[in-house]
Design a protein around this motif. Structure first.
Motif, PDB file in Angstrom:
ATOM      1  N   ASP A 166      82.209 -19.506  18.790  1.00 20.35           N
ATOM      2  CA  ASP A 166      80.951 -19.703  19.510  1.00 20.35           C
ATOM      3  C   ASP A 166      79.786 -19.499  18.551  1.00 20.35           C
ATOM      4  OD1 ASP A 166      78.936 -19.914  21.323  1.00 20.35           O
ATOM      5  OD2 ASP A 166      79.307 -17.994  22.311  1.00 20.35           O
ATOM      6  N   LEU A 220      76.705 -18.728  19.039  1.00 20.86           N
ATOM      7  CA  LEU A 220      75.886 -17.570  19.362  1.00 20.86           C
ATOM      8  C   LEU A 220      76.544 -16.287  18.876  1.00 20.86           C
ATOM      9  CD1 LEU A 220      73.487 -16.228  20.714  1.00 20.86           C
ATOM     10  CD2 LEU A 220      74.755 -16.294  22.892  1.00 20.86           C
ATOM     11  N   ARG A 221      77.845 -16.140  19.127  1.00 18.75           N
ATOM     12  CA  ARG A 221      78.549 -14.934  18.689  1.00 18.75           C
ATOM     13  C   ARG A 221      78.609 -14.866  17.166  1.00 18.75           C
ATOM     14  NH1 ARG A 221      84.152 -15.057  20.649  1.00 18.75           N
ATOM     15  NH2 ARG A 221      84.200 -12.921  19.835  1.00 18.75           N
ATOM     16  N   ALA A 274      77.888  -6.939  20.146  1.00 16.50           N
ATOM     17  CA  ALA A 274      77.743  -8.031  21.111  1.00 16.50           C
ATOM     18  C   ALA A 274      78.525  -9.274  20.704  1.00 16.50           C
ATOM     19  CB  ALA A 274      76.258  -8.380  21.278  1.00 16.50           C
ATOM     20  N   SER A 275      78.875  -9.386  19.429  1.00 15.89           N
ATOM     21  CA  SER A 275      79.631 -10.556  18.976  1.00 15.89           C
ATOM     22  C   SER A 275      81.126 -10.403  19.210  1.00 15.89           C
ATOM     23  CB  SER A 275      79.388 -10.794  17.483  1.00 15.89           C
ATOM     24  OG  SER A 275      80.020  -9.789  16.705  1.00 15.89           O
ATOM     25  N   LEU A 276      81.551  -9.234  19.677  1.00 18.59           N
ATOM     26  CA  LEU A 276      82.978  -8.975  19.860  1.00 18.59           C
ATOM     27  C   LEU A 276      83.381  -9.185  21.315  1.00 18.59           C
ATOM     28  CD1 LEU A 276      83.258  -5.697  17.774  1.00 18.59           C
ATOM     29  CD2 LEU A 276      83.870  -7.999  17.049  1.00 18.59           C
ATOM     30  N   ARG A 277      84.658  -9.394  21.502  1.00 18.29           N
ATOM     31  CA  ARG A 277      85.241  -9.498  22.831  1.00 18.29           C
ATOM     32  C   ARG A 277      86.542  -8.708  22.869  1.00 18.29           C
ATOM     33  NH1 ARG A 277      84.552 -15.948  24.356  1.00 18.29           N
ATOM     34  NH2 ARG A 277      82.284 -15.931  24.672  1.00 18.29           N
ATOM     35  N   PRO A 323      84.048 -15.747  15.067  1.00 20.30           N
ATOM     36  CA  PRO A 323      83.798 -16.359  16.383  1.00 20.30           C
ATOM     37  C   PRO A 323      83.533 -17.852  16.266  1.00 20.30           C
ATOM     38  CG  PRO A 323      82.531 -14.330  16.109  1.00 20.30           C
ATOM     39  CD  PRO A 323      83.117 -14.651  14.775  1.00 20.30           C
ATOM     40  N   ASP A 331      89.169  -9.856  20.587  1.00 17.22           N
ATOM     41  CA  ASP A 331      88.913  -9.486  19.201  1.00 17.22           C
ATOM     42  C   ASP A 331      89.445  -8.094  18.917  1.00 17.22           C
ATOM     43  OD1 ASP A 331      87.642 -11.890  18.835  1.00 17.22           O
ATOM     44  OD2 ASP A 331      85.656 -11.083  19.310  1.00 17.22           O
ATOM     45  N   LEU A 352      75.267 -13.682  16.003  1.00 11.95           N
ATOM     46  CA  LEU A 352      75.093 -12.257  16.272  1.00 11.95           C
ATOM     47  C   LEU A 352      75.819 -11.411  15.227  1.00 11.95           C
ATOM     48  CD1 LEU A 352      75.516 -12.135  20.170  1.00 11.95           C
ATOM     49  CD2 LEU A 352      73.416 -11.743  18.863  1.00 11.95           C
ATOM     50  N   ARG A 353      77.048 -11.806  14.897  1.00 13.14           N
ATOM     51  CA  ARG A 353      77.822 -11.004  13.935  1.00 13.14           C
ATOM     52  C   ARG A 353      77.213 -11.075  12.539  1.00 13.14           C
ATOM     53  NH1 ARG A 353      84.264 -11.232  14.027  1.00 13.14           N
ATOM     54  NH2 ARG A 353      83.671 -10.698  16.166  1.00 13.14           N
ATOM     55  N   ALA A 409      84.908  -3.577  21.639  1.00 17.92           N
ATOM     56  CA  ALA A 409      83.489  -3.889  21.769  1.00 17.92           C
ATOM     57  C   ALA A 409      82.796  -2.897  22.689  1.00 17.92           C
ATOM     58  CB  ALA A 409      83.314  -5.306  22.304  1.00 17.92           C
TER      59      ALA A 409
END
Length: 336
Positions: free
Chosen positions: A267, A269-270, A120-123, A265, A126, A273-274, A75
């Motif tokens: 979540d 929100l994530r 922003a959707s990644l961590r 994701p 991931d 975003l993706r 990310a």
């Protein structure tokens, strides 16, 4: 984040942008390339010192990118790589003299926003999931149709380009087609990185060559070289490279979710975003102009009314006195 990982990512951006611009400058001096003659394309490319310099810059950028992936989460790395598109646009404008329209500039900004949303959707977890190897059957189910779609799209763009009285293409179909090829290549690179190890090298090499990864890399590398350089010669780098980069990044994230077992994701929100970033990128690509605006007719140099210049008579010839005799009936206007 280790500082040298960030420095490597910025260095990769500079090297990639410089390499593309050098190749574009070299392609402008080469004869017209044709995908129907791939051996001739490679021969022309290898005969250009400037193109070889651009290729070396791209190879150095690839080495810097490997260092980034060994240091930074995916990310964070993708977030830094996105900034390379802005540098490329600046170099294309200053060095190549390319000018983008207002609509194209707005589309490029939207593409950057889409990539930021996906990143922003990644961590970090991931990124580690994407780095695992994928089941060969799953990978081939994704790779083969994607490669076929890319080749068919490129062939369709070639047919349209050969039509008479056509408008000059902006290069969006070429960028999407090459982006699909490089997206498959990115998945193969991820798979290779998951098989590379310093323990029991012979066994690792045997496992690597029994997998589809090296053969996908060989095909996408050879086909991508011919197709991308032919398209780059015909169209503006400021359009092809951002489109190709967007397709490659979105394809890698979306298809990597399936091929490498990366879960969506949990979540909300994530997840938004993706999916939202992917939808924005696809919408922008569909909305980009497919043709360049043809140059309009040149305006006259004089702004005032045109005045007919008097016809000068040769100084040695005196005008004959006009006769009052009637003209010849056989030749009107000619005196007998």
């Amino acid at each position: 984040m280790p500082w040298w990982g960030v420095a490597s990512a910025l260095l990769a951006n500079v090297l990639y942008s410089t390499g593309f611009v050098l190749e574009k400058r070299a392609l402008a001096t080469l004869p017209a390339l044709s995908t129907r003659q791939p051996a001739r394309v490679v021969g022309h490319l290898l005969s250009s010192p400037l193109w070889l310099g651009g290729s070396l810059a791209l190879a150095a950028g690839f080495a810097a990118q490997l260092a980034v992936y060994r240091t930074l989460p995916l990310a964070a790395a993708q977030g830094i790589f996105v900034s390379g598109l802005v540098l490329l646009l600046l170099l294309s404008s200053v060095v190549l003299g390319e000018r983008t329209s207002g609509r194209e500039r707005q589309s490029i900004v939207a593409i950057l926003v889409a990539l930021v949303l996906v990143v922003a959707s990644l961590r970090g977890e991931d990124a580690r999931a994407v780095a695992r190897t994928a089941p060969p059957a799953t990978l081939l189910v994704i790779a083969v149709p994607s490669l076929a779609a890319g080749l068919l799209l490129y062939r369709s763009a070639e047919r349209r380009a050969r039509r008479r009285h056509r408008l000059p293409t902006a290069g969006v179909p070429y960028g999407v087609a090459v982006g699909l090829l490089y997206g498959v290549s990115s998945l193969a690179i991820k798979g290779v990185s998951g098989l590379l190890t310093t323990h029991d090298v012979p066994a690792a090499a045997g496992q690597l060559f029994r997998s589809p990864y090296p053969y996908l890399l060989l095909f996408t590398g050879a086909a991508g070289l011919v197709l991308s350089q032919t398209a780059l010669q015909r169209c503006r780098a400021s359009v092809i490279v951002p489109v190709c980069t967007t397709v490659t990044c979105v394809f890698t994230v979306v298809c990597g979710t399936v091929a490498f077992g990366e879960p969506l994701p949990a979540d909300p929100l994530r997840l938004a975003l993706r999916l939202g970033g992917t939808a924005v990128a696809v919408t922008v690509l569909l909305a980009l102009p497919r043709h360049d605006t043809p140059p309009g007719p040149r305006a006259p140099e004089t702004s005032g009314p045109e005045v007919a210049a008097p016809t000068a008579r040769p100084p040695s010839v005196q005008p004959r006195p006009r006769s009052s005799a009637p003209s010849s009936p056989e030749f009107p206007g000619v005196e007998p």
